[in-house]
Design a protein around this motif. Structure first.
Motif, PDB file in Angstrom:
ATOM      1  N   GLN A  27      34.837  37.668  33.549  1.00 56.51           N
ATOM      2  CA  GLN A  27      35.398  38.271  34.651  1.00 56.51           C
ATOM      3  C   GLN A  27      36.945  38.499  34.512  1.00 56.51           C
ATOM      4  O   GLN A  27      37.559  38.618  35.463  1.00 56.51           O
ATOM      5  N   TYR A  62      43.652  35.784  37.388  1.00 54.08           N
ATOM      6  CA  TYR A  62      43.319  36.758  36.423  1.00 54.08           C
ATOM      7  C   TYR A  62      44.434  37.121  35.645  1.00 54.08           C
ATOM      8  O   TYR A  62      45.567  37.349  36.087  1.00 54.08           O
ATOM      9  N   SER A  90      34.704  44.489  36.141  1.00 60.20           N
ATOM     10  CA  SER A  90      34.293  42.878  36.056  1.00 60.20           C
ATOM     11  C   SER A  90      34.959  42.263  37.029  1.00 60.20           C
ATOM     12  O   SER A  90      34.212  41.503  37.531  1.00 60.20           O
ATOM     13  N   ILE A  91      36.211  42.601  37.428  1.00 62.30           N
ATOM     14  CA  ILE A  91      37.082  41.699  38.405  1.00 62.30           C
ATOM     15  C   ILE A  91      36.419  41.811  39.813  1.00 62.30           C
ATOM     16  O   ILE A  91      36.311  40.951  40.605  1.00 62.30           O
ATOM     17  N   HIS A 119      33.171  40.667  41.033  1.00 62.80           N
ATOM     18  CA  HIS A 119      33.408  39.233  41.079  1.00 62.80           C
ATOM     19  C   HIS A 119      33.755  38.762  42.269  1.00 62.80           C
ATOM     20  O   HIS A 119      33.478  37.619  42.984  1.00 62.80           O
TER      21      HIS A 119
END
Length: 378
Positions: A327, A336, A362-363, A366
């Motif tokens: 992620q 991130y 992806s992030i 999440h």
């Protein structure tokens, strides 16, 4: 959530966050690299169908922008149109910019505290660093002894008119070198393109295949077996030149391959004397180093040593990159990295726009899952 960097990655992340009900602050000058650090009278080499930003429903593509604004969808795509597309996309998706630059990011018990150049302080549990290439310009050691008035990197050059009537050596054989050489010639400079390779590698005439390949790599790379990743990591980098640049350079100015630099020094007359490995020399008014970028986390100016030392790095000689999970989260929970700093863990597509859709998808889910879980247990 705090997003640092208001380029394609930051804008896309903000669009996904807004659509998912996540509050955010997006810090940075919008599209600054694309509009203020690159010449606007040139093009993006990738076919426009592969450089769209990402929103939750993939609705606001370049194709739609061109259709609704009457902008010709052609390849190569003009940079000013790409910048216009970015702001159109932001308006369509409700992205809000906070036009402040980040001075420092600190880890705090509740997450992260970000101080800006205007003295504002923002705190959030999650922070995403989505900056581009501006911190990583690479100049070979042989050139570093030249004073700034005789040496510059291609990064930041938007106008070459100050070199009218000047002799300029462009060092490099890739896309940025050919672009700089062509624009220098158009501006009226006496330009020579010098590079140590024997020949220039040109990309195929049809750039759709390379665009699709990068999109596929963005989705697949993290899940590849380690052996496949290592093959990619250790493969020699072969820069190529888009064919559309050939008419700007070939037949217009000297192109000298096999020209490795042995030394570079400033003369008493205020010029740069370049000595090649074959003992030939060049006396020029300025040297432009089109030698690319070297990504390294320690070069990010707003990350203090205390934070840098806490971030686990990639191994095997790649310690300039943060180690990220699927992620894009680093070893510091809630921090991130996307874009170039993710291009080791997640593959080369993240040095380009091609990676932003995968990063967003992806992030943001999440984070939504994480926020929902926290709310359920509070």
């Amino acid at each position: 959530m705090i997003i640092i960097g208001a380029g394609p990655y930051g804008i896309s992340l903000a669009a996904h966050a807004a659509a998912s009900g996540i509050s955010y602050v997006l810090l940075g000058n919008p599209m600054h690299f694309w509009s203020e650090q690159m010449p606007q009278n040139m093009f993006i080499r990738t076919n426009p169908r592969y450089i769209s930003f990402s929103d939750k429903d993939d609705a606001f593509t370049i194709e739609r922008y061109c259709r609704e604004t009457g902008t010709p969808q052609r390849s190569p795509f003009p940079r000013p149109h790409f910048v216009d597309y970015a702001f159109w996309f932001a308006r369509q998706t409700g992205v809000v910019f906070t036009r402040q630059l980040v001075d420092q990011v600190d880890s705090i018990p509740a997450g992260f505290r970000v101080m800006t150049n205007e003295g504002y302080c923002y705190e959030a549990k999650h922070a995403i660093i989505a900056t581009g290439l501006q911190h990583y310009s690479y100049i070979p050691e042989v050139l570093r002894g030249l004073p700034p008035e005789l040496l510059s990197h291609t990064f930041g050059h938007t106008d070459f008119n100050r070199f009218v009537g000047k002799k300029v050596a462009v060092i490099g054989s890739g896309q940025s070198a050919w672009e700089a050489a062509g624009l220098l010639h158009m501006a009226g400079s006496e330009t020579e393109l010098l590079f140590r390779r024997d020949a220039v590698q040109f990309a195929g005439e049809d750039n759709t295949a390379s665009g699709q390949r990068l999109l596929d790599i963005a989705e697949q790379f993290y899940s590849l077996p380690l052996e496949r990743k290592q093959e990619r990591w250790h493969a020699p980098r072969q820069s190529s030149v888009a064919p559309f640049l050939r008419p700007y350079v070939e037949g217009k100015l000297p192109i000298t391959g096999g020209a490795a630099l042995a030394s570079a020094e400033a003369t008493d007359g205020g010029k740069a004397l370049l000595t090649l490995a074959n003992k030939q020399t060049r006396l020029v008014d300025h040297v432009i180093s089109a030698t690319g970028y070297r990504i390294h986390l320690d070069q990010v100016p707003f990350l203090p040593d205390s934070l840098l030392q806490s971030i686990q790095r990639e191994a095997d000689g790649f310690h300039g990159f943060p180690l990220l999970n699927a992620q894009f989260e680093s070893s510091i929970p809630g921090l991130y990295f996307v874009g170039p700093l993710a291009s080791h863990t997640h593959g080369p597509a993240f040095g380009f726009i091609a990676g932003l859709r995968q990063a967003c998808r992806s992030i943001i889910p999440h984070l939504v899952h994480s926020i929902n879980r926290e709310q359920a247990t509070s």
